[in-house]
Design a protein around this motif. Sequence first.
Motif, PDB file in Angstrom:
ATOM      1  N   PHE A  93      -0.321  -1.354  -1.243  1.00 34.33           N
ATOM      2  CA  PHE A  93      -0.770  -0.408  -0.234  1.00 34.33           C
ATOM      3  C   PHE A  93       0.111  -0.553   1.006  1.00 34.33           C
ATOM      4  O   PHE A  93       0.238  -1.632   1.567  1.00 34.33           O
ATOM      5  N   PHE A  94       0.748   0.572   1.415  1.00 32.64           N
ATOM      6  CA  PHE A  94       1.579   0.545   2.617  1.00 32.64           C
ATOM      7  C   PHE A  94       1.367   1.814   3.422  1.00 32.64           C
ATOM      8  O   PHE A  94       0.797   2.783   2.948  1.00 32.64           O
ATOM      9  N   ARG A  95       1.818   1.766   4.654  1.00 31.55           N
ATOM     10  CA  ARG A  95       1.684   2.915   5.555  1.00 31.55           C
ATOM     11  C   ARG A  95       3.081   3.397   5.943  1.00 31.55           C
ATOM     12  O   ARG A  95       3.966   2.597   6.231  1.00 31.55           O
ATOM     13  N   PHE A  97       0.662   7.871   7.003  1.00 32.28           N
ATOM     14  CA  PHE A  97       0.139   8.172   5.670  1.00 32.28           C
ATOM     15  C   PHE A  97      -0.060   6.872   4.901  1.00 32.28           C
ATOM     16  O   PHE A  97       0.832   6.024   4.850  1.00 32.28           O
ATOM     17  N   ASP A  98      -1.247   6.725   4.304  1.00 28.58           N
ATOM     18  CA  ASP A  98      -1.545   5.574   3.457  1.00 28.58           C
ATOM     19  C   ASP A  98      -1.080   5.897   2.046  1.00 28.58           C
ATOM     20  O   ASP A  98      -1.505   6.896   1.453  1.00 28.58           O
ATOM     21  N   LEU A  99      -0.226   5.060   1.508  1.00 28.29           N
ATOM     22  CA  LEU A  99       0.356   5.275   0.181  1.00 28.29           C
ATOM     23  C   LEU A  99       0.239   3.991  -0.629  1.00 28.29           C
ATOM     24  O   LEU A  99       0.106   2.903  -0.071  1.00 28.29           O
ATOM     25  N   VAL A 100       0.316   4.130  -1.939  1.00 31.08           N
ATOM     26  CA  VAL A 100       0.425   2.968  -2.824  1.00 31.08           C
ATOM     27  C   VAL A 100       1.645   3.171  -3.704  1.00 31.08           C
ATOM     28  O   VAL A 100       1.972   4.292  -4.085  1.00 31.08           O
ATOM     29  N   TYR A 106      -0.118  -3.611   3.575  1.00 30.57           N
ATOM     30  CA  TYR A 106      -1.452  -4.182   3.723  1.00 30.57           C
ATOM     31  C   TYR A 106      -1.909  -5.023   2.539  1.00 30.57           C
ATOM     32  O   TYR A 106      -2.911  -5.691   2.617  1.00 30.57           O
ATOM     33  N   ARG A 165      -3.796  -2.964  -4.033  1.00 26.66           N
ATOM     34  CA  ARG A 165      -4.907  -2.051  -4.305  1.00 26.66           C
ATOM     35  C   ARG A 165      -5.035  -1.987  -5.815  1.00 26.66           C
ATOM     36  O   ARG A 165      -4.047  -1.888  -6.526  1.00 26.66           O
ATOM     37  N   LYS A 196     -11.915   8.356  -0.602  1.00 24.18           N
ATOM     38  CA  LYS A 196     -10.511   8.434  -0.213  1.00 24.18           C
ATOM     39  C   LYS A 196      -9.640   8.694  -1.438  1.00 24.18           C
ATOM     40  O   LYS A 196      -9.897   8.181  -2.516  1.00 24.18           O
ATOM     41  N   TRP A 228      -5.838   8.160  -2.774  1.00 22.95           N
ATOM     42  CA  TRP A 228      -4.646   7.348  -2.519  1.00 22.95           C
ATOM     43  C   TRP A 228      -3.449   7.975  -3.219  1.00 22.95           C
ATOM     44  O   TRP A 228      -3.418   8.058  -4.439  1.00 22.95           O
TER      45      TRP A 228
END
Length: 178
Positions: free
Chosen positions: A40-42, A46-49, A123, A126, A157, A159
Motif C-alpha cells: 500500500f502506497f500513496r 491517491f491510495d494505491l496497491v 504504508y 494489504r 473502500k 483499492w
Amino acid sequence: MPELSQSPFDLLVQIERKCRVAAPGLPAQEEERKQWNGVFFRLRGFDLVVPLEQIVEIVDMPAIATMPGVKPWVIGLANMRGSLLPICDLGRFVFEDDVAAQGRLLVVRLAGFPVGLRVDAVYGMRHFWVDQQAESLPDLPVLLQRYVTSAYHDQDKVWSVFDVHALLSNEAFRDAAA
C-alpha cells in the motif's frame, strides 16, 4: 462369533459394513480462499496497491547524485550496496507535475536491473481475498488510469492496483534521455 462356513472375503465385507455404520463422517471440506497481497502506497493523494511480487524492496530515500541530460522525472543515481540504482519520481512521471517531495522508494526490476520509484509514502502490506476483486475500476485521472489494471474492495473502500509492468513497458518511461 463368525460362522465357520463364511469365507474370509465375506468376513471382511461384514467387518467393513460394521465400520461404516460406526465411523463418523468425514469433516466437511471447506473451499480454500486464495489471498492477493500487495504493498500500500500513496501517490499524489491517491491510495494505491502494487502486487507484492512486482516489488524487490522498499527503502528510504538515499543520497542521490543528479545526472545531466535526463528528463525532469529522473531524479538521479544512488549507490545501493555497491550497485548503481537509477531513481525516478513516479508522481512526476505519471502526473507530469513539478511537485517535489521526500517519500520512499519502491525498488522494481526493469530488464533485470533494479530501478527506484519514488512515491509519496509507503504504508505497508494489504491483503485481499481474490474474491474481493472489484468488477470495475474506480474513477481516476486519465494519466493514472493507464497503470491501474484492477482493483479490490474492502469494506467501503476500493483499492486501485498499480501495475509496475504497465509502467515499465511504457516507451516514454524507458526513454529517460532529455
